[in-house]
Write a protein that holds these residues in place. Structure first.
Motif, PDB file in Angstrom:
ATOM      1  N   ALA A  41       0.597  -1.155  -0.212  1.00  0.00           N
ATOM      2  CA  ALA A  41       0.138   0.171   0.085  1.00  0.00           C
ATOM      3  C   ALA A  41       0.890   1.180   0.001  1.00  0.00           C
ATOM      4  O   ALA A  41       0.852   2.061   0.761  1.00  0.00           O
ATOM      5  CB  ALA A  41      -0.880  -0.028   1.147  1.00  0.00           C
ATOM      6  N   PRO A  42       1.535   1.521  -1.164  1.00  0.00           N
ATOM      7  CA  PRO A  42       2.478   2.764  -1.100  1.00  0.00           C
ATOM      8  C   PRO A  42       1.506   3.801  -0.846  1.00  0.00           C
ATOM      9  O   PRO A  42       0.296   3.764  -1.772  1.00  0.00           O
ATOM     10  CB  PRO A  42       3.366   2.540  -2.247  1.00  0.00           C
ATOM     11  N   SER A  43       2.170   4.942  -0.432  1.00  0.00           N
ATOM     12  CA  SER A  43       1.257   6.143  -0.246  1.00  0.00           C
ATOM     13  C   SER A  43       0.688   6.894  -1.879  1.00  0.00           C
ATOM     14  O   SER A  43      -0.249   7.372  -1.949  1.00  0.00           O
ATOM     15  CB  SER A  43       1.603   7.128   0.790  1.00  0.00           C
ATOM     16  N   GLN A  44       1.887   6.612  -2.637  1.00  0.00           N
ATOM     17  CA  GLN A  44       1.667   7.406  -3.869  1.00  0.00           C
ATOM     18  C   GLN A  44       0.759   6.363  -4.849  1.00  0.00           C
ATOM     19  O   GLN A  44       0.785   6.665  -5.855  1.00  0.00           O
ATOM     20  CB  GLN A  44       2.989   7.471  -4.647  1.00  0.00           C
ATOM     21  N   GLY A  45       0.426   5.152  -4.403  1.00  0.00           N
ATOM     22  CA  GLY A  45      -0.320   4.243  -5.230  1.00  0.00           C
ATOM     23  C   GLY A  45       0.850   3.028  -6.008  1.00  0.00           C
ATOM     24  O   GLY A  45       1.921   3.426  -6.170  1.00  0.00           O
ATOM     25  N   ILE A  46       0.466   2.105  -6.296  1.00  0.00           N
ATOM     26  CA  ILE A  46       1.148   0.829  -6.824  1.00  0.00           C
ATOM     27  C   ILE A  46       1.698   1.341  -8.294  1.00  0.00           C
ATOM     28  O   ILE A  46       2.614   1.221  -8.470  1.00  0.00           O
ATOM     29  CB  ILE A  46       0.180  -0.451  -7.152  1.00  0.00           C
TER      30      ILE A  46
END
Length: 147
Positions: A41-46
């Motif tokens: 779940a990277p904060s910038q999106g996958i």
């Protein structure tokens, strides 16, 4: 192969695999590999981890002449796990070819319905499924030959 994972950032490693046979008139092409590991779940999106790295590797490093020069697989043990994308591409150095990499969201876990909208299109390669973290949609990797 070593495990590449980082919660804070993407770990990118380039392994060059030369598949050349000495003394042959037409040596086998060189295939290169990149392994991209995206945190859970990277904060910038996958897509911020997968898209730019994969696109740059294909377009700038390998430059395959066609989609048959690109193969992908992924390793992910389930939802809420690190996603490891393995991209293999043939190093043709065909500078006129260009590819776009996107992650297509899969609404309501309808993988087949989403994939079928992309199948049969000669300028697309459908890649592996990304299992989104809690609250994040699943997605399918899509590589499009734009030139």
């Amino acid at each position: 192969m070593r495990k590449l994972a980082s919660v804070a950032a993407v770990a990118v490693s380039l392994f060059i695999t030369a598949a050349r046979s000495g003394g042959q008139q037409n040596p086998a092409p060189t295939w290169l590999t990149i392994v991209i590991s995206a945190p859970v779940a990277p904060s910038q999106g996958i897509e911020s981890f997968i898209g730019p790295s994969t696109e740059s590797f294909i377009n700038d490093t390998c430059q395959p002449s066609g989609l048959d020069g690109i193969q992908v697989l992924s390793v992910e043990t389930g939802h809420n796990e690190v996603f490891h994308l393995h991209v293999y591409c043939r190093q043709d150095k065909a500078a006129s070819a260009h590819y776009k990499v996107t992650m297509v969201p899969v609404p309501d876990h309808k993988v087949d319905d989403t994939a079928k909208t992309m199948l049969g299109k000669p300028s697309f390669r459908v890649g592996p499924l990304y299992l989104g973290a809690t609250g994040e949609p699943d997605a399918i990797l899509l590589i499009e030959k734009t030139q």
